[in-house]
Design a protein around this motif. Structure first.
Motif, short mmCIF file in Angstrom:
data_model
loop_
_atom_site.label_atom_id
_atom_site.label_comp_id
_atom_site.label_asym_id
_atom_site.label_seq_id
_atom_site.Cartn_x
_atom_site.Cartn_y
_atom_site.Cartn_z
N PRO A 1 38.22 11.01 -7.60
CA PRO A 1 39.61 10.54 -7.43
C PRO A 1 40.28 11.21 -6.23
N VAL A 2 39.61 11.20 -5.09
CA VAL A 2 40.11 11.88 -3.90
C VAL A 2 39.86 10.99 -2.70
N ARG A 3 40.85 10.91 -1.81
CA ARG A 3 40.63 10.18 -0.56
C ARG A 3 40.88 11.13 0.59
N THR A 4 40.05 11.05 1.61
CA THR A 4 40.07 12.04 2.68
C THR A 4 40.25 11.39 4.03
N GLY A 5 40.77 12.16 4.98
CA GLY A 5 40.83 11.74 6.36
C GLY A 5 41.94 10.74 6.63
N ILE A 6 42.11 10.45 7.92
CA ILE A 6 43.22 9.59 8.34
C ILE A 6 43.05 8.16 7.84
N LEU B 1 35.71 9.77 -1.58
CA LEU B 1 34.79 10.89 -1.71
C LEU B 1 33.78 10.54 -2.79
N TYR C 1 24.75 22.12 4.28
CA TYR C 1 24.50 20.69 4.20
C TYR C 1 25.26 19.95 5.28
N HIS D 1 27.78 17.31 5.82
CA HIS D 1 28.76 16.66 4.98
C HIS D 1 28.77 15.17 5.27
N HIS E 1 37.76 19.58 0.67
CA HIS E 1 36.75 18.73 0.04
C HIS E 1 35.37 18.88 0.67
N ASN E 2 35.33 19.28 1.94
CA ASN E 2 34.03 19.30 2.63
C ASN E 2 33.19 20.53 2.32
N ALA F 1 42.68 15.69 -6.26
CA ALA F 1 43.28 16.09 -4.98
C ALA F 1 44.51 16.94 -5.24
N TRP G 1 50.61 14.30 8.19
CA TRP G 1 50.45 13.74 9.53
C TRP G 1 50.22 14.86 10.55
N THR H 1 46.76 16.22 10.17
CA THR H 1 45.75 15.32 10.72
C THR H 1 45.69 15.46 12.24
N LEU I 1 42.92 17.48 5.61
CA LEU I 1 44.06 16.73 5.10
C LEU I 1 44.12 16.81 3.59
N VAL I 2 42.97 16.97 2.99
CA VAL I 2 42.91 16.96 1.53
C VAL I 2 42.38 18.28 1.02
#
Lengths: 265, 302
Positions: free
Chosen positions: A232-237, A242, A259, A261, B87-88, B101, B108, B111, B117-118
């Motif tokens: 339940p996570v969304r990443t990046g612009i 995920l 690793y 990614h 997350h990474n 999250a 913004w 980013t 960002l997360v």
């Protein structure tokens, strides 16, 4: 006569041996297992040597180890051509016939798999800090390996590739479309992988599950199934999803700590 | 912070926490107990690598560190204990661990600055394991209530739920002109991560290469490569410093008027602790004219 059983490959060794004859693992050190059940791949001592067929392999170096093989007449190995570090002039090279050439190219797998036959010496290494993992494959074993992680394998092992099942796995699983598959039939064989960072292995019981970052996957028994779970996570612009790989036992799972990614969605 | 391992007869020289000293490693930072202190002649103390399979306590949970080149932090989260991380760095987790999250402000800006960002959180019970993607060392910093630590971006691995995370402008920048081109330089990035403990918390970092620490006295200063900074106490000041080596008067191969080459440093001033890492980006020498900068000093040799 008293024998020592190697805790990594289960090979039998003579009393007093300091390293396993079959995989090079130190025999005078306790196995290192985390509280959660991951055992560290044995850290081979510099210049550790082990046997396969009538040949030997010596592993040297610690940061980016080199696997140096002394091939006996009639013995052979196969490998991706860019892992070859050096060889004796007398060692002949050939090509391993691989089916599905176009599918391999599209799947990002090595199109050319090279063979070398003895007698003579030949050495292999990868391109980043990590560990050489020696997997002694007994007859009738099937192992699935992350693409581009195998260093070299003995000629008695059958090499093919498998398509990762399921649209979700292909799209989000992080392994590309294919994995290398190594199968032994009548004879045992030796398979050397290079894991980035450190390598850990865990044996899952029937139905036991773990969630794994796909970029950390290194190898698994073919009995272990791999599926994809969206977190339940969304990443990046662009708000990528995920995804983690859900591994379900029974069987072994090997992971690498440095690793790549994977981020798609 | 609660002592671990019995009465406080042992004080760790690295994290300064008190414990019984009966374990092989400090229960608060994982540093080996029996290690010989290694201090360079100039006063930098080598931070010993956390011993393989050492456990670090936090709350009712613990973190076991395994591996030599790229260590893995395997956290056994008890009850409602939770940690957060980018997350990474997630490597694996039990299926019953709650993952979600963590909302952050200023998405913004983050980013644009290339920062994560997360942030994710993981809540017990169960195991969650984290690792970075370059060879180096895991650094565990136990934090007292109210303690503030500033960390170079992208070095953060994880922190306990009672550590608050914000970021502040690094305040370190300069513009150069070369020919008709102007370029902005951010030697330590646009932002610096700031961690403040609300209670006794744990902060985990991953540093490329090896790590060295030094406690600066009030007013004591040192010049370092900007990207070698790993973390510093909030009390440590930082400022840009430029040095022009003797003879570096123009770019090699250029004709006519050139620009004098200069080296960029960070000047750190005490009091407080600073840590540097031995792997850093070598983009600190330039042939150009500085047109503007954050507060800085300079020195020309010869």
């Amino acid at each position: 006569m008293e024998r020592i059983v190697c805790s990594w490959c289960r090979g039998q060794n003579e009393a007093g041996a300091e390293a396993c004859t079959w995989c090079g693992a130190p025999l005078d050190q306790a196995e290192k297992v985390t509280d959660s059940g991951w055992r560290e791949a044995p850290r081979l001592r510099d210049l550790a040597e082990f046997r396969f067929g009538n040949s030997t392999c010596q592993v040297e170096g610690e940061v980016v180890p080199v696997a140096e093989m002394n091939l006996a007449p009639g013995d052979g190995v196969f490998f991706e051509h860019h892992t070859l570090l050096w060889k004796d002039e007398s060692v002949p090279l050939g090509m391993l016939p691989t089916a599905g050439g176009m599918a391999r190219v599209l799947g990002g797998m090595p199109y050319v798999v090279t063979t070398a036959t003895g007698p003579g010496r030949i050495a292999f290494s990868r391109d980043a800090t990590g560990e050489v993992v020696v997997l002694h494959l007994h007859p009738s074993m099937e192992l699935d390996v992350r693409g581009h992680a195998f260093l070299v394998a003995s000629h008695s092992i059958r090499y093919s590739f498998i398509r990762i099942r399921g649209f979700n796995n292909i799209l989000h699983g992080g392994e590309g479309m294919y994995m290398d598959q190594f199968v032994t039939v009548g004879e045992p064989g030796i398979l050397l992988l290079h894991g980035y960072g450190n390598v850990f292995e865990r044996t899952l019981g029937p139905g036991e599950k773990i969630l794994l970052e796909p970029g950390g996957f290194l190898y698994k028994d073919s009995t272990v199934t791999m599926d994809v779970q969206q977190m339940p996570v969304r990443t990046g612009i662009f708000r990528h999803g995920l995804f983690l790989a859900e591994m379900t036992g029974p069987g072994r799972v090997g992971i690498q700590s440095m690793y790549l990614h994977h981020q798609v969605g | 912070m609660t002592d671990a391992g019995g009465p406080g007869s042992y004080t760790c020289r690295y994290c300064r926490m008190s414990s019984g000293g009966t374990d092989l490693s400090c229960p608060f930072c994982g540093a080996p107990v029996d290690v010989t202190e290694r201090v360079t002649a100039s006063g930098w103390e080598e931070l010993p690598a956390i011993a393989d399979l050492a456990r670090i306590q936090f709350g009712r949970s613990d973190c076991q560190v395994s591996g030599l080149y790229v260590p893995v932090c395997d956290m056994n989260l008890a009850g409602d204990d939770w940690v957060f991380f980018s997350h990474n760095v997630l490597l694996w987790c039990d299926t019953q661990v709650e993952l979600d999250a963590l909302s952050l402000d200023g998405a913004w800006n983050r980013t644009l600055a290339g920062m994560p960002l997360v942030m994710m959180y993981a809540k017990g019970p169960g195991h969650v394991a984290l690792s970075h993607n370059v060879p180096g060392e895991t650094v565990a910093i136990p934090l007292h209530h109210g303690q503030i630590v500033d960390v170079l971006e992208h070095r953060f691995l994880a922190a306990t739920g009672n550590v608050s995370y914000t970021w502040a402008s690094s305040g370190v920048w300069f513009w150069t002109a070369s020919g008709g081109e102007r370029e902005q330089h951010l030697p330590i990035g646009r932002f610096i991560d700031r961690f403040t403990s609300e209670g006794n918390g744990l902060l985990l970092l991953h540093a490329p290469g090896n790590v060295f620490i030094r406690d600066l006295a009030p007013g004591q200063t040192i010049l370092i490569q900007p990207s070698a900074l790993l973390y510093k106490d909030a009390s440590v000041g930082l400022q840009l410093h430029f040095e022009y080596p003797a003879g570096a008067t123009q770019a090699p191969g250029s004709f006519g008027l050139g620009y004098r080459g200069f080296q960029t440093f960070l000047r750190l001033s005490g009091p407080g602790r600073v840590a540097v890492q031995s792997v850093w980006d070598n983009h600190s020498f330039h042939y150009a004219r500085i047109t503007s900068s954050s507060p800085s000093t300079q020195w020309a040799w010869g």
